[in-house]
Design an enzyme around this catalytic site. Structure first.
Site, PDB file in Angstrom:
ATOM      1  N   ARG A  74     -24.288   1.710  24.922  1.00 41.67           N
ATOM      2  CA  ARG A  74     -23.714   1.054  26.111  1.00 41.67           C
ATOM      3  C   ARG A  74     -24.369   1.645  27.351  1.00 41.67           C
ATOM      4  NH1 ARG A  74     -21.396  -0.921  30.197  1.00 41.67           N
ATOM      5  NH2 ARG A  74     -19.335  -1.906  30.132  1.00 41.67           N
ATOM      6  N   GLU A  82     -19.780 -10.896  29.732  1.00 44.71           N
ATOM      7  CA  GLU A  82     -19.728 -11.069  28.286  1.00 44.71           C
ATOM      8  C   GLU A  82     -20.518 -12.320  27.892  1.00 44.71           C
ATOM      9  OE1 GLU A  82     -18.454  -8.793  26.414  1.00 44.71           O
ATOM     10  OE2 GLU A  82     -17.739  -7.648  28.142  1.00 44.71           O
ATOM     11  N   ARG A 125     -19.626   3.592  20.696  1.00 36.11           N
ATOM     12  CA  ARG A 125     -21.000   3.372  21.127  1.00 36.11           C
ATOM     13  C   ARG A 125     -21.450   4.550  21.980  1.00 36.11           C
ATOM     14  NH1 ARG A 125     -20.094  -2.245  24.153  1.00 36.11           N
ATOM     15  NH2 ARG A 125     -18.460  -0.899  25.011  1.00 36.11           N
TER      16      ARG A 125
END
Length: 213
Positions: A74, A82, A125
């Site tokens: 990330r 998104e 992440r």
């Protein structure tokens, strides 16, 4: 008896000056110990774990998430739309989530990406600042108007907004607000999608050959 009492040694009580001096030394020692402990505590709190380094060909998942050899990363300090997110109104509506992803793909340009990770998010992440050559991908996405500042890069965002770049060319919801309105969307689907078979094969070969090919 009188001579005995006169000749008997008596314990000499320290003078007030001696007691004050010893008390001063004792207080000073306690002060030194206290500040030494404070300094050690501050040093421990400021200690950060060494950055996790990731490098290799990157698969772009969306505008702020990539995958390197199967490791989801990330991009730190930014927030991109998104994939399912649209921006603008009516005829001016755009698929800004997909456009943001394409913008990151273009910046990466198929080149090797190196990332300096400083922790993990709630989806496990790696959270990192990533580079292609000397280009900071995190900053480049905000500079292009394809992501908003999310803790960092506010000056860069202000410049992009003034120039009406990317998202700033029309009305849009911040990705955070959009996610809040679409809470029914599964969290894993929201940010983590599987690379294609070709990307998985590439990642396997990259691990097998140690990134030397």
């Amino acid at each position: 008896m009188t001579g005995y009492r006169r000749d008997r040694r008596r314990w000499a009580r320290p003078s007030l000056t001696q007691r004050s001096r010893w008390r001063w030394f004792w207080d000073l020692a306690l002060m030194v110990i206290f500040f030494a402990l404070v300094a050690l505590l501050a040093a421990k709190l400021n200690m950060r774990p060494p950055a996790e380094l990731l490098a290799g060909k990157a698969y772009v998942i969306d505008g702020d998430t990539i995958s390197i050899a199967g490791n989801h990363v990330r991009l730190k300090g930014i927030d991109a739309p998104e994939l399912a997110q649209d921006c603008g109104d009516g005829a001016a509506q755009t698929a800004c989530g997909k456009i943001s992803r394409q913008a990151l793909i273009k910046i990466v340009g198929g080149r090797e990406v190196r990332c300096e990770a400083s922790g993990r998010d709630k989806y496990n992440r790696s959270v990192a600042i990533c580079y292609v050559g000397e280009t900071n991908l995190n900053r480049a996405m905000v500079e292009a108007g394809q992501a908003v500042a999310y803790g960092d890069y506010h000056d860069t965002q202000a410049e992009a907004a003034r120039a009406h770049k990317g998202l700033w060319a029309s009305r849009f919801e911040t990705p955070q607000d959009w996610r809040r309105e679409h809470e029914a969307m599964p969290a894993e689907t929201e940010t983590i999608r599987s690379p294609s078979i070709a990307d998985q094969v590439y990642a396997w070969l990259d691990r097998l050959l140690g990134g030397l090919w």
